[in-house]
Structures are given as C-alpha cells and as structure tokens.
Design an enzyme around this catalytic site. Structure first.
Site, mmCIF file in Angstrom:
data_model
loop_
_atom_site.group_PDB
_atom_site.id
_atom_site.type_symbol
_atom_site.label_atom_id
_atom_site.label_comp_id
_atom_site.label_asym_id
_atom_site.label_seq_id
_atom_site.Cartn_x
_atom_site.Cartn_y
_atom_site.Cartn_z
ATOM 1 N N LYS A 59 17.094 11.607 27.995
ATOM 2 C CA LYS A 59 16.456 10.404 28.522
ATOM 3 C C LYS A 59 15.047 10.681 29.051
ATOM 4 O O LYS A 59 14.110 9.957 28.746
ATOM 5 C CB LYS A 59 17.330 9.839 29.645
ATOM 6 C CG LYS A 59 16.795 8.564 30.284
ATOM 7 C CD LYS A 59 16.973 7.388 29.376
ATOM 8 C CE LYS A 59 16.558 6.091 30.039
ATOM 9 N NZ LYS A 59 16.520 4.992 29.071
ATOM 10 N N HIS A 113 0.817 -1.212 0.000
ATOM 11 C CA HIS A 113 0.000 0.000 0.000
ATOM 12 C C HIS A 113 0.853 1.266 0.000
ATOM 13 O O HIS A 113 0.438 2.296 0.543
ATOM 14 C CB HIS A 113 -0.961 -0.008 1.187
ATOM 15 C CG HIS A 113 -1.969 -1.108 1.123
ATOM 16 N ND1 HIS A 113 -3.168 -0.983 0.455
ATOM 17 C CD2 HIS A 113 -1.929 -2.379 1.604
ATOM 18 C CE1 HIS A 113 -3.840 -2.112 0.536
ATOM 19 N NE2 HIS A 113 -3.113 -2.986 1.232
#
Length: 606
Positions: free
Chosen positions: A601, A501
């Site tokens: 982080k 697709h």
C-alpha cells in the site's frame, strides 16, 4: 514498504505484536516475524507468507515476554523466504527494518574481512551484524546501535532489541516514517499511527535523521547532529474500529461503499454554507501563481492528470504533471511564481517526498493533498490539504482517489475564482455539482450488479484495452491500472484519438475494449472510435449515461449505464465503474483483492 512495530509493555507482548502487525500488513505480506525478551533471553519466530502463518506458528511455538519487536515484509533484497524474514539476529541483537540500506555491500565486505559471515540475502542482516560487531568491541547496546546508524546510507526505519535488555528499544528513521507511542508505563514504536491506535492515542513522530532510546519511562530522542530533540507528543484520533471490513467480503468492497459518506466529509471541510471554498491557513493566493507543477505516483498521478484539465480549462492556469520517480532525477527548472503540488494517500511515498524536497527553495509555495495530516509530506509542505478519506487498507486505492479528485476540483475552482476566470453563476453551478456527488455516488454503487455481470465476461480475457477522451482519458488509465493490480489481467489505456496510431493493431474478437464515454462535448468523437473497434470484431464495453447508451449502444458487447451528472464531476463519478469492474473481475478470478501479489500500500522505498 515493510511494517515494523515495537512494544515495551506490561503484558505478554506476542499477541499485541501480531495484532499491531495485522494493521500494518497492507505494507507488505511476503513474510512476518517477531522477537521477544523473556527473562532476559532474546528469541524469535518467523514465517513465510501472510501473517496468519506466523500466528499459526506461534500457537505451536509460543514466545513469552513483555518486550518485543515485529515485522511484516515486502521483499526488496532477497527472495521471500523464512530465512530472509525479519527480525534479523546477530548474537544478542535483533533488528527490524523498513527501507533500503544502499551501502550494505560495502559493509558486508568490511565485515567479511573481519571474519564475519552471512546467513541471508538481505541488506538488513548487515545492520544486525555490524551492531553485534561493535558490541564485541565493548560498546553498550545503545552506543553500538548509534555507531551502526552513523555508517548506514539509504532510507530506513529501524528498531533494535537486545538480549538481556527487557526495557530497551533503539529506534531510528531516515527517509522512512516511524512513530513512538506513549502509554501508562508502556511505550510503543510503529511505522504509522494506525498500528498503534488500539494501544495509545499519544504519538510522537520522529523527524528525518532522529534516533531514539525508548524505555517504559519514555523516549530520549536525538536529532541527526546528536543533539537532544524535544519532539512534540500529539494526540491523534484514529477510529480503531474502522480498520475492519464492516461486514464486507473485502476491504476494497467496504472502501468503495464508503465513498458517498467520505465525500460528504471532504466537502464539508472545504465548502462553506455560503457556497465559498475555504482553504486552511495560510491558504493560497492564486493571483500570484503563474504555473502549477503537480507530482505524484500511481493512482495519485492519474488524479493529477485529471486535475490538469480542470486547472487549465476552468482556471486557465498552465499545469505540468510529472511522475515523481522521473521528476526528481530530471531536475526540471522551476521558474518564479510556480506552485508545486504533491499528491499522496499515505503522505510517505518516497519518490514524491524526494520530489517535494527538490522543490524546496525553488517553488514559491509547496502544497500537498494527503490523507494523513501527520505524514512527512504534510509536515514538509507550506500548506497541507487533507482529503478526509479515513483509513484506507485495500492496496488498490478507491475512496482516497475520489477524495483526491474532489479536493483538487475544489482547488481548481478556488483558483478560477481568485484569478477572475469564472463568473458567479458558473461557480455556483460547479459548487452545486460538487454537492450532488455523494448522492450520485450512491446511485452509481447501486449499478454494481450490472458491473458484476460484465466483470464475469472480462475475467475470461487475457488482454483488455481502456479508452477515454478528455477528462475520461485519465479515468481509462485508472481503470486499466486497477484491473492489472488486482486481477492480474494485462490491461492498457489509451486516449481514444490514439487508437489509430498503433493500438488498433491489437483489436480482434478476443480483446474487450472498455470505453469511458459520458455523453458530453467529445462523445461523438469517441463513438467513431468505438465503431472502428467493432468493425474489427472488438468487444466494446460502453460505460456511459442513458443518453449515450441510447445513441451509441447498438452492437456493443456490454453496456454500463451511469447516472446523469454535470460534466465537471463526471471523472469522479466514473471512478466507480473503474473500481467495480476491477473488483468483480478479481473476485471472479479468485485473486487476492486486498493484498495482490508483489504490491504494497505505502511505497516508502525507491
């Protein structure tokens, strides 16, 4: 996402500040700086880049004093430059800040009308300038800081240091975490307990809107209404020695290698010797839940996508999964008998926390899966489920991801049990599969050398696709994310059935395609997709077990054989090749594995 620290100590504070900042550098590493008070005189040092540059500068330009604040930056307002580095100073005031001051432009305009100029591009400088402005008008340092705090809009954790005040730090939090550490005649401030672990094990977590006057004798904390607040002092246990590389080249390598051990710990905290899955009080009654809404960001979001398969297929519980940053603004209706579940390694992810607060009073129960039991998300949940991964320093999450998956799988099995959707024998089989995980992870890590050889080939690519079907689709997403994060190679992931697709237009001889495909009930479908790739000269890297490679390995560019495992735990085991391929590719390219560019982080700002 920046890291801040403050110390009122009995020893020279500069090396203590730098050491604490090392433990916070995962929060940002664009620049760093410290300020100290020596004989009543405020001075500071700042440096562009990583913390080692600040350390070098302090060798040649040392700072004396036993009181100070420090900062390691992830740039929001203003480019990473020494001028934009914290601490910011205005006259007698130095400030370090984590967060975003949303109304700083209005405040700057107000200060400009008063004839006050600016030296930086940051929002934080406004805090220092406004505090100085209040002091010029005759306010004490504490009153000036508090009046400034009253004017600020947005999310922030702040620490103020003042010229002539060697026994005072003013600290405040709104939306961003901040902790106060208690010592013997010493006091500490830090973005999280990790920074303070070598200094003290007695921690007070500031609540939303708190502000504190910290001296060596203690901390006077006031809540958002200005009322004295008696916040608890908690004794924490963080093994300071664990925040090192333990002989590994990178924290990420260490944390990948730790997964068998930490998964053992995770399982031990939820699986009883009788084979039952136990939850902390007050637990969850899944017979009263008709719908589950799961919200997270980044890697934690992919953990939720994986768990959706488990909850729907095993527990027959409808699940909606949302990215936190979209969920909070979409403002979805939350019908009755809905359990809202939030997943965050740090427990401080700003968007996830905001989504949780949106669900308060709407969802029947709020549950969090977190790695930091004292975090804001944990404290604001009806039930917090720790993943027991231990401290994770590498920016790219590894052991936290597999521990999140493990806790979510156990939660799905518990839901199936409560709802009568699983018989005793099948439940016992799944529990046995969980118990096999640590050994399976060890065997998977043993395949690291094979993955390293494949990664050297991947390092030469500019674009890489990942494919997966069913529960392997979220793992493909995770593999692409890991590769992007630390190797800077463009990577995308698709459900295998979506190849035709659109994405198949990208396939040519220069594009490796990593296919996550253990031999399971969907394997034959995935093999057809592989054939479509190879027919167009695409380079297939097949990650499967021995049976899968034997059946479909002909003509592939590279193969990675994983140990055989029960289907239910395959997504957890197959996190390893996602991690190790990214790690070895980054090493081959020479990028910064633990501190990749532009990332941090703990995402504590929008």
């Amino acid at each position: 996402m920046c890291g801040i620290v403050g110390v009122l100590g009995n020893h020279e504070v500069a090396p203590i500040l730098v050491e604490a900042l090392k433990r916070l550098e995962y929060r940002g590493y664009d620049s760093a700086g410290i300020a100290t008070i020596n004989d009543g005189v405020l001075d500071r040092r700042r440096a562009l880049g990583k913390l080692v540059n600040l350390s070098d500068r302090l060798v040649h330009e040392p700072l004396a004093g036993k009181a100070g604040i420090g900062h390691t930056r992830w740039a929001t307002h203003g480019a990473p430059t020494e001028g934009n580095a914290h601490p910011h100073r205005a006259g007698p005031v130095a400030v370090v800040h984590n967060g975003i001051i949303e109304n700083f432009r209005d405040l700057r305009a107000e200060l400009a009308e008063a004839g006050i100029g600016f030296e930086t591009d940051t929002d934080t400088e406004t805090v220092a300038l406004l505090t100085h402005h209040h002091m010029i008008q005759g306010m004490t340092p504490v009153d000036a800081a508090f009046k400034t705090l009253d004017r600020l809009e947005g999310a922030f954790a702040l620490a103020f240091l003042f010229d002539g005040q060697d026994d005072l730090i003013v600290a405040a939090r709104k939306g961003s975490p901040l902790a106060i550490g208690h010592g013997e005649g010493e006091m500490f401030v830090g973005s999280d307990a990790i920074a303070l672990a070598p200094l003290t094990d007695r921690i007070t977590y500031l609540e939303e809107g708190d502000r504190a006057v910290v001296t060596r004798q203690g901390a006077e904390i006031r809540d958002t209404n200005g009322t004295l607040a008696n916040r608890a002092v908690r004794q924490i246990q963080i093994d300071a020695a664990r925040v090192d590389k333990a002989g590994h080249k990178h924290f990420m390598a260490k944390e990948i290698a730790e997964q068998p051990n930490v998964l053992n710990t995770t399982l031990a905290n939820y699986l009883g010797t009788d084979g039952e899955i136990t939850l902390p009080d007050p637990g969850i009654d899944f017979t009263k839940i008709d719908r589950l809404t799961m919200v997270a960001c980044g890697t934690a979001y992919y953990a939720c996508l994986t768990a959706k398969y488990w909850f729907e297929q095993v527990a027959r519980l409808p699940v909606e999964v949302d990215v936190a940053s979209e969920f909070r603004y979409r403002e979805p209706p939350i019908p009755g008998r809905t359990l809202a579940l939030f997943v965050s390694q740090s427990g401080e992810t700003a968007d996830t926390l905001a989504a949780l607060r949106y669900c308060e009073g709407k969802a029947d129960k709020i549950v969090s899966v977190i790695n930091v039991p004292e975090s804001s998300i944990a404290r604001e949940s009806d039930l917090a489920l720790p993943i027991h991964a231990g401290v994770e320093v590498g920016v790219a999450s590894t052991k936290a991801f597999t521990c999140q998956l493990t806790v979510l799988l156990m939660l799905a099995l518990r839901a199936a049990r409560d709802r009568g959707e699983i018989d005793t024998a099948r439940f016992a089989d799944h529990v046995s599969a969980l118990r096999s995980l640590p050994a399976l992870m060890t065997h998977g890590i043993d395949r690291s050398a094979v993955m390293q050889r494949t990664a050297r080939k991947l390092a030469e690519a500019r674009d890489i696709l990942f494919l997966g079907r069913g529960v392997m689709y979220p793992l493909a997403l995770e593999g692409a994310l890991k590769l992007k994060e630390i190797s800077y190679i463009h990577a995308e992931a698709y459900a295998s059935g979506e190849l035709k697709h659109g994405p198949i237009a990208l396939i040519d001889k220069h594009v490796p395609v990593v296919v996550m495909a253990p031999k399971d009930g969907l394997f034959d479908k995935t093999v057809s997709n592989m054939q479509e790739v190879m027919a167009r000269k695409g380079k297939v890297v097949l990650v499967s077990n021995a049976a899968g490679i034997s059946e479909a390995g002909d003509g592939v560019w590279a193969e990675i054989a994983m140990p055989d495992c029960p289907d239910i735990v395959a997504p957890i085991l197959y996190a390893l090749p996602a991690q190790l391929l990214a790690y070895h590719t980054a090493v081959a390219k020479g990028t910064d594995v633990d501190q990749p560019r532009n990332l941090a982080k703990s995402v504590t700002v929008e």
